[in-house]
Design an enzyme around this catalytic site. Structure first.
Site, PDB file in Angstrom:
ATOM      1  N   ASP A 290      34.451   9.924  26.750  1.00  0.00           N
ATOM      2  CA  ASP A 290      35.804  10.142  27.253  1.00  0.00           C
ATOM      3  C   ASP A 290      35.812  10.998  28.520  1.00  0.00           C
ATOM      4  O   ASP A 290      35.076  11.989  28.610  1.00  0.00           O
ATOM      5  CB  ASP A 290      36.607  10.856  26.149  1.00  0.00           C
ATOM      6  N   GLU A 332      34.373   6.037  30.119  1.00  0.00           N
ATOM      7  CA  GLU A 332      35.812   5.975  30.389  1.00  0.00           C
ATOM      8  C   GLU A 332      36.050   6.762  31.674  1.00  0.00           C
ATOM      9  O   GLU A 332      36.146   7.983  31.671  1.00  0.00           O
ATOM     10  CB  GLU A 332      36.627   6.561  29.241  1.00  0.00           C
TER      11      GLU A 332
HETATM   12  C1  GLC Z   1      41.112   9.852  28.130  1.00  0.00           C
HETATM   13  C2  GLC Z   1      41.907   9.226  27.014  1.00  0.00           C
HETATM   14  C3  GLC Z   1      43.294   9.773  27.023  1.00  0.00           C
HETATM   15  C4  GLC Z   1      43.243  11.257  26.863  1.00  0.00           C
HETATM   16  C5  GLC Z   1      42.300  11.903  27.885  1.00  0.00           C
HETATM   17  C6  GLC Z   1      41.979  13.316  27.514  1.00  0.00           C
HETATM   18  O1  GLC Z   1      41.612   9.519  29.372  1.00  0.00           O
HETATM   19  O2  GLC Z   1      41.899   7.833  27.139  1.00  0.00           O
HETATM   20  O3  GLC Z   1      44.085   9.199  26.017  1.00  0.00           O
HETATM   21  O4  GLC Z   1      44.532  11.783  27.021  1.00  0.00           O
HETATM   22  O5  GLC Z   1      41.068  11.229  27.968  1.00  0.00           O
HETATM   23  O6  GLC Z   1      41.065  13.355  26.461  1.00  0.00           O
END
Ligand code: GLC
Length: 654
Positions: A290, A332
């Site tokens: 993430d 991500e």
């Molecule tokens: C990523 C997740 C999102 C979250 C962020 C902080 O972007 O997809 O939902 O708010 O990380 O963890």
């Protein structure tokens, strides 16, 4: 000392001997030999990024030993079945690039109550053709608001509402036996402020204070803020939060309760490595890492996509592969295309960073084309994206649990005569339902008056027009909305990657406004598109009279079509082509496995692609549409009904 000399000084043989006589001593000679091979092949990839990150430290050798000790212990603990999985994965390195890979993403509770419930729903996933299941954050979150689970207070425990670590292990095993790989989130950029490390930091323990970015006053935070964007300007403005409890400003990129980890400290990297391998040993096959873009901070920058953030990922990958080479990383990083490619590994890091990354641009361009009823921006922007490195796969998606931010580059818009700013404003208006005549029913997320950004929340079905059509009980509009949903799914199924169906989109679930009744969720309208799966509605998938059945079965059919189309292997090149019709998007997939021409009509009218254009692209004679299995004749112009997608392969040249 420079990095090369740091690396040259490492006593590799000594390190290996230490591991074999230490954590690996009770393993069989064959298991030890396997580790030795991985070590010999893998250590250059371990050392390169680590030297870049920590090579200047006098204790570099000791840090390296700590990391390798973690790896060796995890290797020794790895269950036999997972060691066999490693063997299988290494023997078939393109397993995740094959056309039979189809993903599904859901929240444990919203999909099936708990982990045992998910297990009971495996037949449903198989009915859809799923081979990859991403369960949204499921590790123990902080109590109260937790950003949908992205504020973890214990990485070694499952959210008690979902079950236990034993349940997770059992689920992973059950899924694997059914040919489904489990993906879970690892929130590696920040922890909840309730995490044990953060609590110890607040209590004044200097070791744990070194795990986070703490500042005694505003001097540095103010300097950083000069160039830092805000992720949640609306409900979490700024990037730092003051805590009386420790009398410090803490770096909190996201919400106040999410504390950014400090990776300049190798102890943080070691902790996270240990957690990764712990999860891999439970049977998790893919880690969704993430917010990776934020993992390294540098004054005077936006503190995203820093070279060291890539080095961290490369170090994680090289180290985890020593113990669990079957594990994959999914990055991500919702960043612009030029910043995105490096997460898949470029140059010396080719195939040495993450195997999978979200193709955010493609998702945005799909929605843009749908609103505009033309594919010019998409064609141009995709043509200007660098080639995807081989050995990787995009994660292709129509939408996810997050909002849609209009990541349209000004240069791309300008190149086709649009103003980037105005186009983004148009898309926000269109999808929030403000634009006259729009079919979409989304809501604005995080309006940022400083930049004019207005992101969008909403389910696929609501954004594609099903909600508006249902309100009006207009059958024609309903038909068009279904066609849009199918068009978007046909598009994500054809790109070079793993397509992910977002829970409920296969049934056409509409926006769910019940989140407004929950005080922990009410201020975050992303919950509007995170509905509970309505199993009554899911039951309608067998009732041919219903829209649900139409969407579900057409989606299943497209999935099956993809699985049987070899030319869609992720390794095949993928390039956008002009079709001589601005309303029809064109793309070619090409490799030794075959060539496939994708044509997609982004309008509610019939469209034609001239036959000479189709011939020019090398598609002549009898063409078969892999989506519907029909044979077409390319000697006349190709006609596409509203929102129709064709996946054309040449049958024979006449
Ligand atoms: C990523 C997740 C999102 C979250 C962020 C902080 O972007 O997809 O939902 O708010 O990380 O963890």
């Amino acid at each position: 000392m420079n990095n090369a000399s740091v690396v040259a000084e490492v006593d590799l043989q000594g390190l290996l001997d230490g591991l074999l006589q230490g954590p690996l001593r009770s393993m069989t000679p064959l298991e030890q030999a396997i580790f030795r091979i991985r070590f010999e092949l893998g250590m250059p990839d371990v050392l390169r990024p680590l030297a870049r990150l920590y090579g200047e430290r006098p204790d570099f050798a000791a840090q390296l030993e700590t990391l390798l000790d973690i790896v060796a212990r995890a290797y020794a603990d790895r269950p036999a079945e997972l060691r066999l999985l490693d063997l299988r994965r290494v023997s078939e390195p393109d397993w995740f690039q094959q056309p039979n890979m189809i993903g599904y993403v859901c929240y444990v509770d919203r999909f099936a109550g708990d982990l045992a419930g998910v297990r009971d729903r495996i037949p449903y996933l198989k009915e859809l053709g799923i081979t990859y299941l991403h369960l949204m954050p499921l590790l123990k979150p902080r109590p109260g608001p937790n950003d949908g689970g992205y504020a973890v207070m214990d990485y070694r425990a499952v959210n008690p509402a979902y079950g236990t670590m034993d349940d997770l292990r059992e689920l992973a095993t059950a899924l694997r036996h059914e040919g489904i790989s489990l993906c879970v989130d690892l929130v590696c950029n920040h922890t909840a402020k309730e995490h044990e490390w953060a609590r110890k930091a607040v209590a004044g323990d200097p070791v744990y204070q070194g795990y986070y970015y703490l500042f005694p006053n505003r001097a540095l935070p103010d300097q950083y803020e000069l160039t830092l964007p805000e992720v949640f300007p609306d409900f979490a403005p700024g990037n730092f939060t003051y805590y009386d409890s420790c009398q410090r400003w803490v770096w909190t990129t996201f919400n106040e309760y999410q504390w950014d980890l400090n990776y300049t400290n190798p102890a943080v990297l070691a902790e996270m490595l240990d957690i990764m391998l712990f999860l891999a040993n439970q049977g998790v096959e893919i880690l969704r890492l993430d917010a990776v873009a934020f993992m390294w901070k540098r004054l005077g920058t936006d503190c995203q996509n820093q070279p060291e953030a890539h080095a961290i990922l490369q170090a994680f990958r090289a180290l985890t592969r020593l113990a669990a080479p079957g594990l994959l990383f999914k990055a991500e990083a919702i960043v612009s295309p030029d910043k995105l490619l490096p997460y898949l590994g470029l140059g010396a890091a080719t195939n040495k960073e993450c195997e999978i990354a979200y193709h955010n641009s493609f998702m945005v361009l799909l929605w843009s084309s749908l609103a505009e009823r033309r594919a010019v921006l998409m064609t141009h922007a995709l043509q200007n994206m660098p080639d995807t490195p081989v050995g990787c796969a995009w994660l292709t998606y129509v939408r996810c649990h997050d909002d849609i931010g209009w990541a349209v580059r000004d240069e791309d818009a300008a190149a086709i005569g649009l103003s980037g700013f105005l186009h983004r404003a148009f898309l926000s208006d269109f999808y929030s339902g403000r634009f006259p005549g729009t079919f979409a029913r989304g809501v604005t997320f995080q309006h940022n008056p400083k930049t004019g950004d207005r992101r969008i929340s909403g389910t696929l079905a609501s954004l594609a027009g099903l909600e508006a059509a249902a309100e009006r009980q207009n059958w024609h509009d309903l038909d068009l909305a279904v066609r849009r949903i199918l068009l978007l799914h046909a598009m994500i199924l054809v790109l070079n990657g793993i397509p992910i169906i977002y829970m409920g989109d296969e049934l056409g679930l509409l926006n769910d406004r019940r989140y407004l009744d929950d005080p922990h969720l009410a201020d975050d309208n992303r919950w509007i598109h995170r509905p509970y799966l309505d199993w009554n509605q899911a039951g309608q998938r067998h009732d041919w009279q219903t829209v649900t059945a139409r969407i579900f079965h057409a989606t299943c059919d497209m999935i099956q079509a993809r699985k049987h189309t070899l030319s869609l292997h992720a390794e095949a090149r993928c390039y956008a082509v002009w079709t001589h019709n601005e309303q029809v998007f064109g793309m070619i997939r090409a490799s030794a496995r075959g060539r496939l021409l994708v044509l997609a009509n982004f309008t509610e009218r019939d469209q034609t692609v001239p036959r000479h254009r189709v011939h020019d692209m090398g598609f002549k004679g009898e063409l078969v549409d892999r989506l519907e299995g029909k044979v077409l004749d390319s000697w006349s112009d190709l006609k596409l009904e509203p929102y129709r997608v064709l996946w054309l392969e040449q049958v024979s040249e006449t």
